[in-house]
Write a protein that holds these residues in place. Structure first.
Motif, short mmCIF file in Angstrom:
data_model
loop_
_atom_site.label_atom_id
_atom_site.label_comp_id
_atom_site.label_asym_id
_atom_site.label_seq_id
_atom_site.Cartn_x
_atom_site.Cartn_y
_atom_site.Cartn_z
N ALA A 135 0.83 17.35 3.66
CA ALA A 135 1.29 16.25 2.80
C ALA A 135 0.28 15.09 2.82
O ALA A 135 0.00 14.49 1.78
CB ALA A 135 2.67 15.78 3.24
N LEU A 136 -0.25 14.78 3.99
CA LEU A 136 -1.25 13.72 4.07
C LEU A 136 -2.53 14.09 3.32
O LEU A 136 -3.14 13.25 2.65
CB LEU A 136 -1.57 13.41 5.53
N ALA A 137 -2.94 15.34 3.41
CA ALA A 137 -4.12 15.79 2.67
C ALA A 137 -3.85 15.75 1.17
O ALA A 137 -4.76 15.42 0.38
CB ALA A 137 -4.50 17.20 3.10
N GLY A 138 -2.64 16.09 0.75
CA GLY A 138 -2.29 16.01 -0.66
C GLY A 138 -2.31 14.58 -1.16
O GLY A 138 -2.76 14.31 -2.28
N LEU A 139 -1.86 13.66 -0.34
CA LEU A 139 -1.90 12.24 -0.71
C LEU A 139 -3.35 11.77 -0.85
O LEU A 139 -3.71 11.08 -1.81
CB LEU A 139 -1.16 11.41 0.32
N ALA A 140 -4.19 12.17 0.09
CA ALA A 140 -5.60 11.79 0.03
C ALA A 140 -6.28 12.40 -1.20
O ALA A 140 -7.09 11.74 -1.86
CB ALA A 140 -6.31 12.23 1.30
N ALA A 141 -5.95 13.65 -1.51
CA ALA A 141 -6.55 14.29 -2.68
C ALA A 141 -6.08 13.63 -3.96
O ALA A 141 -6.88 13.45 -4.90
CB ALA A 141 -6.19 15.78 -2.69
N SER A 142 -4.83 13.24 -4.02
CA SER A 142 -4.32 12.56 -5.21
C SER A 142 -5.02 11.23 -5.43
O SER A 142 -5.41 10.89 -6.55
CB SER A 142 -2.82 12.35 -5.10
N ILE A 143 -5.18 10.46 -4.37
CA ILE A 143 -5.86 9.18 -4.48
C ILE A 143 -7.32 9.37 -4.87
O ILE A 143 -7.87 8.65 -5.70
CB ILE A 143 -5.71 8.38 -3.18
N HIS A 144 -7.96 10.38 -4.28
CA HIS A 144 -9.36 10.68 -4.61
C HIS A 144 -9.49 11.05 -6.08
O HIS A 144 -10.41 10.60 -6.77
CB HIS A 144 -9.87 11.81 -3.72
N GLY A 145 -8.57 11.88 -6.57
CA GLY A 145 -8.60 12.27 -7.97
C GLY A 145 -8.35 11.10 -8.91
O GLY A 145 -8.92 11.04 -10.00
N LEU A 146 -7.47 10.18 -8.51
CA LEU A 146 -7.23 9.00 -9.34
C LEU A 146 -8.44 8.08 -9.38
O LEU A 146 -8.77 7.52 -10.42
CB LEU A 146 -6.02 8.23 -8.82
N LEU A 147 -9.12 7.94 -8.24
CA LEU A 147 -10.29 7.06 -8.20
C LEU A 147 -11.46 7.61 -8.99
O LEU A 147 -12.19 6.86 -9.64
CB LEU A 147 -10.71 6.82 -6.75
N PHE A 148 -11.65 8.92 -8.97
CA PHE A 148 -12.80 9.52 -9.62
C PHE A 148 -12.44 10.24 -10.91
O PHE A 148 -13.24 11.03 -11.43
CB PHE A 148 -13.52 10.46 -8.65
N ASP A 149 -11.25 9.99 -11.45
CA ASP A 149 -10.81 10.48 -12.75
C ASP A 149 -10.93 12.00 -12.86
O ASP A 149 -11.57 12.54 -13.76
CB ASP A 149 -11.58 9.79 -13.87
N SER A 150 -10.31 12.69 -11.92
CA SER A 150 -10.29 14.15 -11.93
C SER A 150 -8.83 14.61 -11.96
O SER A 150 -8.14 14.57 -10.93
CB SER A 150 -11.00 14.69 -10.69
N THR A 151 -8.38 15.05 -13.12
CA THR A 151 -6.96 15.37 -13.28
C THR A 151 -6.56 16.61 -12.48
O THR A 151 -5.43 16.68 -11.99
CB THR A 151 -6.61 15.59 -14.75
N ASP A 152 -7.47 17.57 -12.33
CA ASP A 152 -7.13 18.77 -11.55
C ASP A 152 -6.86 18.43 -10.09
O ASP A 152 -5.93 18.96 -9.48
CB ASP A 152 -8.26 19.81 -11.64
N VAL A 153 -7.68 17.56 -9.53
CA VAL A 153 -7.51 17.17 -8.13
C VAL A 153 -6.21 16.40 -7.96
O VAL A 153 -5.49 16.58 -6.96
CB VAL A 153 -8.72 16.35 -7.64
N VAL A 154 -5.87 15.57 -8.93
CA VAL A 154 -4.62 14.81 -8.85
C VAL A 154 -3.43 15.77 -8.87
O VAL A 154 -2.48 15.62 -8.09
CB VAL A 154 -4.51 13.79 -10.01
N ARG A 155 -3.46 16.75 -9.76
CA ARG A 155 -2.35 17.70 -9.87
C ARG A 155 -2.19 18.54 -8.61
O ARG A 155 -1.09 18.73 -8.11
CB ARG A 155 -2.55 18.60 -11.08
N TYR A 156 -3.30 19.08 -8.09
CA TYR A 156 -3.21 19.88 -6.88
C TYR A 156 -2.82 19.03 -5.67
O TYR A 156 -2.10 19.48 -4.79
CB TYR A 156 -4.52 20.62 -6.61
N GLY A 157 -3.31 17.80 -5.63
CA GLY A 157 -2.93 16.90 -4.54
C GLY A 157 -1.45 16.56 -4.58
O GLY A 157 -0.78 16.54 -3.55
N ALA A 158 -0.94 16.31 -5.78
CA ALA A 158 0.48 16.01 -5.91
C ALA A 158 1.33 17.22 -5.55
O ALA A 158 2.39 17.09 -4.91
CB ALA A 158 0.79 15.55 -7.33
N ALA A 159 0.88 18.40 -5.94
CA ALA A 159 1.61 19.63 -5.59
C ALA A 159 1.61 19.84 -4.08
O ALA A 159 2.64 20.22 -3.49
CB ALA A 159 1.00 20.83 -6.29
#
Length: 63
Positions: free
Chosen positions: A18-42
């Protein structure tokens, strides 16, 4: 030596997922990568759901 139940160990791993997913979601939001945001949220949702399900006491468990 007290051995931990496997459910507790897997629940601890689920917290880190869950912590890694949160970090991936934030990373995807900062660098505008929708795939990373979706996988991080999942991963975040799956990690929290597994944590809750694994630490929920079952009907047959006698503490």
């Amino acid at each position: 030596m007290v051995r931990a139940e496997p459910r507790i160990v897997v629940a601890a791993i689920a917290v880190f997922v869950a912590l890694a997913g949160l970090a991936a979601s934030i990373h995807g939001l900062l660098f505008d990568s929708t795939d990373v945001v979706r996988y991080g949220a999942a991963a975040l949702v799956a990690g929290v759901a597994c944590f809750v399900l694994l630490l929920n006491p079952a009907a047959g468990d006698d503490a």
